[in-house]
Design an enzyme around this catalytic site. Structure first.
Site, PDB file in Angstrom:
ATOM      1  N   LYS A 222       3.344  -5.427   2.231  1.00 16.14           N
ATOM      2  CA  LYS A 222       3.303  -4.987   0.629  1.00 16.14           C
ATOM      3  C   LYS A 222       2.118  -5.542  -0.150  1.00 16.14           C
ATOM      4  CE  LYS A 222       5.673  -5.468  -3.416  1.00 16.14           C
ATOM      5  NZ  LYS A 222       7.105  -5.869  -4.383  1.00 16.14           N
TER       6      LYS A 222
ATOM      7  N   LYS B 128       3.812  -0.474   1.776  1.00 17.44           N
ATOM      8  CA  LYS B 128       3.798  -0.180   0.481  1.00 17.44           C
ATOM      9  C   LYS B 128       2.665  -0.649  -0.067  1.00 17.44           C
ATOM     10  CE  LYS B 128       6.098  -1.732  -3.803  1.00 17.44           C
ATOM     11  NZ  LYS B 128       6.928  -2.440  -4.303  1.00 17.44           N
TER      12      LYS B 128
HETATM   13  C1  PBG Z   1       9.301  -6.332  -6.579  1.00 16.78           C
HETATM   14  C2  PBG Z   1       8.981  -4.815  -6.540  1.00 16.78           C
HETATM   15  C3  PBG Z   1       8.071  -4.030  -7.115  1.00 16.78           C
HETATM   16  C4  PBG Z   1       7.937  -2.697  -6.465  1.00 16.78           C
HETATM   17  C5  PBG Z   1       9.229  -2.527  -5.790  1.00 16.78           C
HETATM   18  N1  PBG Z   1       9.477  -4.035  -5.788  1.00 16.78           N
HETATM   19  C6  PBG Z   1       6.968  -4.344  -7.975  1.00 16.78           C
HETATM   20  C7  PBG Z   1       5.833  -5.439  -7.833  1.00 16.78           C
HETATM   21  O1  PBG Z   1       5.856  -5.902  -6.830  1.00 16.78           O
HETATM   22  O2  PBG Z   1       5.226  -5.872  -8.773  1.00 16.78           O
HETATM   23  C8  PBG Z   1       7.012  -1.690  -6.919  1.00 16.78           C
HETATM   24  C9  PBG Z   1       7.693  -0.091  -6.800  1.00 16.78           C
HETATM   25  C10 PBG Z   1       7.069   0.927  -7.512  1.00 16.78           C
HETATM   26  O3  PBG Z   1       5.866   0.756  -8.103  1.00 16.78           O
HETATM   27  O4  PBG Z   1       7.389   1.943  -7.482  1.00 16.78           O
HETATM   28  N2  PBG Z   1      10.685  -6.331  -6.954  1.00 16.78           N
END
Ligand code: PBG
Length: 337
Positions: A208, A261
């Site tokens: 991520k 991601k």
């Molecule tokens: C953290 C989380 C995020 C997303 C999914 N889980 C945000 C982040 O890391 O700031 C992002 C998902 C998206 O942008 O659609 N709980």
């Protein structure tokens, strides 16, 4: 170079039927996971302004939404909770009467047709918006060796495991830790197993990135960090080899499903992970990817349906077995049309 008449790739593009037969990649509704935002104390469903067609749901409003998802034969949802009260350690995340455990029980009461994945992170629950416990002098976990404001890894792991048990006991089929903490998969697996929850699977947000494509989500989940950013725990967008190390660790610690991601800007990562690992692989088409397509379509610059479908196809072609996407419901409807 002379043209060789024997080699004519366009032969197989002549008719729609031929193109269908030689098509290598197909996206189906069965590949898709729909993100749902549930908000404690909300009434009805509140539109998210930066994400057309997406809402924050109250528990009551979930009923109609779940019926719709089941009618569309969507296989799975991933839940994000927005609690009424936030605190330094994000205790709303491991309260069995918290918004997500209640939403899970509600969905499971309504249907057994929908797989429920619980996003496991503290950023929606902490007053500072970071994904765990922060090093501050007033914290029980304060460490002089680490900078103030640093996200404390091991104390957070304990709470992540605890919250995972609570969500799994509420009925979550899959726990999806998204905080990019070191050792999070092992810690969660151990606590789930100790609690007798061996059947609960873990989908790891394994690679991520610290991405600016999450902008609209932070409005949706009311979870922007109040200081700094997430670059001390999420990956640097410039790094590809590091993704292999990250994923390998999660595999070793017992992840069942891997995730990359965001999706479209990271297709190279997706493709590499697909080639090097055999576990099922998910990709998250994140909020910014979704909102950009909508914004351009609203201007009349692109065709929403075609660009959405092409994006999903590209993500699958690059190696994803499943895609978390805000287009899930639209896509299912387009298939029915
Ligand atoms: C953290 C989380 C995020 C997303 C999914 N889980 C945000 C982040 O890391 O700031 C992002 C998902 C998206 O942008 O659609 N709980």
């Amino acid at each position: 170079m002379t043209f060789t008449p024997n080699f004519r790739p366009r032969r197989l593009r002549l008719t729609r039927q031929l193109r269908r037969l030689v098509r290598e990649t197909m996206v189906s509704t069965s590949d898709l996971i729909y993100p749902l935002f549930v908000k404690e104390g909300a009434e009805g469903k509140q539109p998210i302004s930066s994400m057309p067609g997406q809402y924050q749901f109250s528990l009551d409003a979930l009923t109609e939404e779940v019926e719709e998802l089941v009618d569309l034969d969507i296989p799975a949802v991933i839940l994000f909770g927005i609690p009424q009260h936030k605190d330094a350690i994000g205790s709303g995340n491991f309260d069995s009467e918290g918004i997500v455990p209640r939403a899970i029980r509600k969905i499971k009461d309504l249907t057994d047709e929908l797989l429920v994945i619980s996003d496991m992170c503290f950023c929606e629950y902490t007053s500072h918006g970071h994904c765990g416990i922060i090093n501050t002098p007033d914290s029980d976990y304060f460490s002089d060796d680490l900078p103030q404001g640093y996200l404390l890894n091991d104390p957070t792991l304990q709470y992540l495991g605890q919250a995972s048990v609570v969500h799994a006991q509420a009925g979550a089929d899959v726990i999806a830790p998204s905080g990019m903490l070191d050792g999070m998969i092992g810690a969660i697996r151990q606590q789930l197993d100790t609690a007798g929850l061996q059947q609960t699977a873990i989908m790891s947000y394994a690679a991520k990135y610290s991405s600016s494509f999450y902008g609209p989500f932070r409005e949706a989940a009311e979870s922007p960090p109040s200081f700094g950013d997430r670059s001390q725990y999420q990956m640097d967008p410039a790094n590809a080899r590091e993704a292999i190390t990250e994923v390998q660790q999660d595999v070793d610690q017992g992840a069942d499903i891997l995730m990359v991601k965001p999706a479209l800007p990271y297709l190279d990562i997706l493709s590499t992970i697909r080639q090097q690992f055999s576990l099922p692989l998910a990709a998250y088409q994140v909020s910014g990817e979704f909102s950009m397509i909508h914004a351009a379509a609203q201007q009349g610059w692109i065709d929403l349906q075609r660009v959405a479908a092409e994006s999903l196809t590209s993500i699958k072609r690059a190696g994803a077995d499943m895609i978390l996407s805000y287009f899930t419901k639209d896509f299912a409807r387009w298939q029915e049309a």
